[in-house]
Design a protein around this motif. Sequence first.
Motif, short mmCIF file in Angstrom:
data_model
loop_
_atom_site.label_atom_id
_atom_site.label_comp_id
_atom_site.label_asym_id
_atom_site.label_seq_id
_atom_site.Cartn_x
_atom_site.Cartn_y
_atom_site.Cartn_z
N MET A 134 0.86 -1.19 0.00
CA MET A 134 0.00 0.00 0.00
C MET A 134 0.89 1.23 0.00
O MET A 134 1.72 1.39 0.90
CB MET A 134 -0.85 -0.02 1.26
N THR A 135 0.78 2.07 -0.99
CA THR A 135 1.67 3.24 -1.06
C THR A 135 0.96 4.56 -0.82
O THR A 135 1.61 5.59 -0.68
CB THR A 135 2.41 3.28 -2.41
N ALA A 136 -0.36 4.55 -0.84
CA ALA A 136 -1.10 5.76 -0.46
C ALA A 136 -2.55 5.39 -0.17
O ALA A 136 -3.10 4.48 -0.80
CB ALA A 136 -1.05 6.80 -1.57
N TYR A 137 -3.14 6.08 0.79
CA TYR A 137 -4.57 5.96 1.06
C TYR A 137 -5.22 7.29 0.75
O TYR A 137 -4.65 8.34 1.04
CB TYR A 137 -4.84 5.71 2.55
N THR A 138 -6.45 7.24 0.22
CA THR A 138 -7.27 8.45 0.14
C THR A 138 -8.31 8.33 1.24
O THR A 138 -9.09 7.37 1.29
CB THR A 138 -7.96 8.57 -1.24
N LEU A 139 -8.30 9.27 2.17
CA LEU A 139 -9.19 9.24 3.34
C LEU A 139 -10.27 10.30 3.22
O LEU A 139 -9.99 11.42 2.79
CB LEU A 139 -8.38 9.52 4.61
N ARG A 140 -11.46 9.97 3.67
CA ARG A 140 -12.53 10.96 3.72
C ARG A 140 -12.26 11.92 4.89
O ARG A 140 -11.87 11.47 5.97
CB ARG A 140 -13.86 10.23 3.92
N THR A 141 -12.47 13.22 4.65
CA THR A 141 -12.29 14.18 5.75
C THR A 141 -13.64 14.61 6.30
O THR A 141 -14.66 14.54 5.60
CB THR A 141 -11.51 15.44 5.30
#
Lengths: 110, 212
Positions: free
Chosen positions: A1-8
């Motif tokens: 896993m090299t990046a996560y997109t997280l909900r803000t």
Amino acid sequence: MTAYTLRTYPIHEAWGGTKVFAWDKISAVLDAITAYQSLPNKDPYANMNLNAAATNQTDVGVILTLVYLKPEDKPEIFSDFYKIEALMDTTGLKPLSSIMGEFPTPVVPR
Amino acid sequence: MEKLSNAAQLILGLGSLNSSSAGASPSALSACRQLGATFSNNATFAPRDALYTPLAHAHWSQTAWEQPTCIFLPDDVAQLQTAISLIVGHQSPFAIRSGGHLEAVGAASTDDGVLLDLSRLRRLEYHAEVQEAIVGPGLRWGDVYGYLDPFKVTVVGGRVLDVGVGGLPLGGGLSYLSDLHGMVCDNIVNYEVRNASYFGVFLAPPLLSSVS
């Protein structure tokens, strides 16, 4: 896993902090937590983190982090805890990240 | 002391990789040698290097401390992909460390193989128009909150600021926002996954069920 997109979420100012209790209060703390966990309609803006640890070399006591995700002073949901005598109490109106920043990283030598 | 040339530093580094460490298999040693030879950006650390011990002991819990054959810190995702190909090519064991929090043997290290330390992968972006933040696995939750605080927003993330971003969602992830919005993994709208081949994979949750 090299990046996560997280909900803000627009949550920032909050109420809470750290209460430290002596070991002789552990029954009262656990009773209060039992009542809190048993609430039929628990307020989802309230949260907590209990750490009660002793090792061979240290005895930090009972550390209870209380969090309320709105800037409301002394929320009703934690009223059982306000009755228990604390050795230390930093609870107040402050940003959520400040509350989290109070939690110590323990040194636990083997 | 005069600054050594890059070539001289590389040769010294390679020399230290020839020393045997407890439990280092030939495949791990050869992978470590090739990592040291491939990357000249001060990224590969063998037991004799000054930074090896602080890196090996970066984990807060001594239970998780081990003696990897070498420790490699990729600067970016491209380097990580090259390193994975190389490690797999040598059939070397390896371990991966983000923040290094889980206090279990083997959680974030190995006694035989390469420890891939992701702490240089620090991508951190906030896109207010879609209410999303993009975070790299080298960050700790304290880094993420510190960055988002001026925008007065937060994410469903860890409760302890030292915990790494990479590992927490893999175990679900408890947050002070969980009663409102679910676990940390419930709030990930996109994953960037890399394998050893040239092309990366971008997985959005609806597509995950079709991945074998």
